[in-house]
Motif scaffolding. Structure first.
Motif, mmCIF file in Angstrom:
data_model
loop_
_atom_site.group_PDB
_atom_site.id
_atom_site.type_symbol
_atom_site.label_atom_id
_atom_site.label_comp_id
_atom_site.label_asym_id
_atom_site.label_seq_id
_atom_site.Cartn_x
_atom_site.Cartn_y
_atom_site.Cartn_z
ATOM 1 N N ASP A 112 0.844 -1.180 0.000
ATOM 2 C CA ASP A 112 0.000 0.000 0.000
ATOM 3 C C ASP A 112 0.891 1.246 0.000
ATOM 4 O O ASP A 112 2.120 1.161 0.087
ATOM 5 N N PHE A 113 0.266 2.411 -0.094
ATOM 6 C CA PHE A 113 1.023 3.652 -0.254
ATOM 7 C C PHE A 113 2.016 3.874 0.886
ATOM 8 O O PHE A 113 3.184 4.213 0.663
ATOM 9 N N ILE A 114 1.570 3.689 2.122
ATOM 10 C CA ILE A 114 2.435 3.965 3.266
ATOM 11 C C ILE A 114 3.615 2.997 3.298
ATOM 12 O O ILE A 114 4.772 3.402 3.450
ATOM 13 N N ALA A 115 3.322 1.698 3.139
ATOM 14 C CA ALA A 115 4.391 0.707 3.163
ATOM 15 C C ALA A 115 5.362 0.921 2.007
ATOM 16 O O ALA A 115 6.577 0.727 2.150
ATOM 17 N N ARG A 116 4.833 1.339 0.865
ATOM 18 C CA ARG A 116 5.684 1.585 -0.307
ATOM 19 C C ARG A 116 6.645 2.736 -0.044
ATOM 20 O O ARG A 116 7.845 2.636 -0.319
ATOM 21 N N GLU A 117 6.130 3.833 0.484
ATOM 22 C CA GLU A 117 6.982 4.988 0.754
ATOM 23 C C GLU A 117 8.006 4.683 1.846
ATOM 24 O O GLU A 117 9.144 5.159 1.792
ATOM 25 N N GLN A 118 7.612 3.890 2.818
ATOM 26 C CA GLN A 118 8.551 3.514 3.873
ATOM 27 C C GLN A 118 9.687 2.664 3.301
ATOM 28 O O GLN A 118 10.855 2.861 3.655
ATOM 29 N N LEU A 119 9.351 1.749 2.411
ATOM 30 C CA LEU A 119 10.389 0.902 1.805
ATOM 31 C C LEU A 119 11.290 1.727 0.885
ATOM 32 O O LEU A 119 12.508 1.534 0.862
ATOM 33 N N LEU A 120 10.714 2.659 0.132
ATOM 34 C CA LEU A 120 11.522 3.512 -0.732
ATOM 35 C C LEU A 120 12.496 4.354 0.081
ATOM 36 O O LEU A 120 13.632 4.607 -0.352
ATOM 37 N N GLU A 121 12.069 4.764 1.270
ATOM 38 C CA GLU A 121 12.969 5.525 2.144
ATOM 39 C C GLU A 121 14.141 4.654 2.596
ATOM 40 O O GLU A 121 15.292 5.104 2.646
ATOM 41 N N VAL A 122 13.860 3.396 2.914
ATOM 42 C CA VAL A 122 14.921 2.455 3.285
ATOM 43 C C VAL A 122 15.910 2.287 2.132
ATOM 44 O O VAL A 122 17.130 2.305 2.326
ATOM 45 N N ILE A 123 15.368 2.149 0.916
ATOM 46 C CA ILE A 123 16.220 1.968 -0.265
ATOM 47 C C ILE A 123 17.056 3.210 -0.532
ATOM 48 O O ILE A 123 18.243 3.131 -0.866
ATOM 49 N N GLU A 124 16.450 4.382 -0.366
ATOM 50 C CA GLU A 124 17.183 5.627 -0.590
ATOM 51 C C GLU A 124 18.341 5.761 0.395
ATOM 52 O O GLU A 124 19.448 6.163 0.025
ATOM 53 N N ASN A 125 18.112 5.395 1.644
ATOM 54 C CA ASN A 125 19.179 5.431 2.645
ATOM 55 C C ASN A 125 20.275 4.430 2.309
ATOM 56 O O ASN A 125 21.464 4.692 2.544
ATOM 57 N N LEU A 126 19.867 3.299 1.751
ATOM 58 C CA LEU A 126 20.837 2.274 1.362
ATOM 59 C C LEU A 126 21.739 2.777 0.244
ATOM 60 O O LEU A 126 22.959 2.565 0.256
ATOM 61 N N VAL A 127 21.158 3.467 -0.726
ATOM 62 C CA VAL A 127 21.934 4.000 -1.842
ATOM 63 C C VAL A 127 22.935 5.041 -1.353
ATOM 64 O O VAL A 127 24.046 5.149 -1.876
ATOM 65 N N ASP A 128 22.550 5.783 -0.346
ATOM 66 C CA ASP A 128 23.398 6.857 0.168
ATOM 67 C C ASP A 128 24.618 6.351 0.935
ATOM 68 O O ASP A 128 25.518 7.127 1.250
ATOM 69 N N LYS A 129 24.644 5.068 1.261
ATOM 70 C CA LYS A 129 25.776 4.517 2.017
ATOM 71 C C LYS A 129 27.056 4.540 1.189
ATOM 72 O O LYS A 129 27.046 4.214 0.004
ATOM 73 N N GLN A 130 28.146 4.901 1.819
ATOM 74 C CA GLN A 130 29.435 4.875 1.139
ATOM 75 C C GLN A 130 29.905 3.436 0.984
ATOM 76 O O GLN A 130 29.641 2.577 1.825
#
Length: 265
Positions: A173-191
């Motif tokens: 659903d929308f909330i779970a999707r946005e929460q997962l995208l936030e996790v992925i975005e933080n993952l990409v930002d890792k050095q």
């Protein structure tokens, strides 16, 4: 170089599934693989994971050339693959912690004894993905969003050089999707993290961190390059074969169909 495909084509059951694919990804790059259902995305992922071999063309993944170097076992521990197709393969009794631990061995289920270091790493990744609270819960009782977080943690256990996220928000659903995208975005930002390929057919999931995109259409590369260059009205109208308008919202492209003005008269 993470991967390099030159003139790669794939024939299955007498039919060409992929034709003349050219694609290269450098270390540290993060890409979107974008295409509608039936575009050939799954076939291309099967190639990258060495489940299929190209019918024609040259292909290197993580320095290993298909047809020359031994691949399967070598690549499986260097590529993290997250797909909902994995979810049904885990054993009913496996809890989230055990599923994550199995990523150390690229196996379904635990057949070897994890080291203390592996256990500590699994706990750390569960915490990072926001799923430590249900580490002891049976995997199949988790929500879809919770399962996907666990799968990402599992994929990271072997410190992959390439992480493939195949439609990770499917069924959310929308909330779970946005929460997962936030996790992925933080993952990409890792050095020093892995190169990431994010596979989707939804433009509003194309996060700003995925600054390069490959558009796949009917088994061929329609275009590839910088995301901001590709997600424009004219190019995507050609891609979809209908008039499309691209509106950017917080760095993410949102698509709508252009109204045919003449039809109102």
């Amino acid at each position: 170089m993470v991967l390099e495909l030159k003139g790669v084509s794939l024939k299955r059951n007498g039919k060409w599934i992929l034709e003349d694919i050219n694609w290269s990804i450098e270390a540290g790059e993060h890409w979107v693989l974008y295409g509608l259902n039936g575009a050939g995305k799954t076939a291309l992922l099967n190639l990258l994971n060495a489940y299929y071999f190209p019918t024609t063309g040259r292909m290197k993944v993580l320095g290993k050339e298909f047809g020359t170097d031994p691949l399967a076992e070598h690549l499986r521990t260097r590529i993290g693959f997250v797909s909902s197709s994995l979810q049904q393969k885990f054993y009913p009794g496996d809890n989230a912690f055990e599923v994550v631990l199995s990523g150390s061995f690229a196996s379904i289920g635990l057949y070897e004894t994890p080291t203390d270091e592996m256990r500590q790493k699994a706990i750390s990744l569960l915490k990072e993905m926001g799923c430590l609270d249900y580490a002891n819960q049976t995997y199949h009782t988790l929500s879809q969003g919770e399962r996907q977080r666990v799968l990402i943690a599992r994929a990271l256990m072997a410190d992959p050089e390439l992480l493939i996220l195949d439609e990770p928000t499917s069924g959310l659903d929308f909330i779970a999707r946005e929460q997962l995208l936030e996790v992925i975005e933080n993952l990409v930002d890792k050095q020093n993290g892995p190169a990431i390929i994010y596979v989707t057919h939804r433009s509003d999931e194309v996060l700003p961190v995925f600054y390069k995109t490959l558009l796949l259409k009917k088994g061929r590369v329609f275009s590839s390059g910088y995301t901001t260059d590709l997600f424009k009205d004219e190019g995507l109208s050609d891609f979809f074969e209908i008039p499309v308008h691209v509106h950017w919202h917080e760095g993410r492209p949102v698509l709508s169909k252009k109204e045919n003005i003449t039809s109102r008269h």
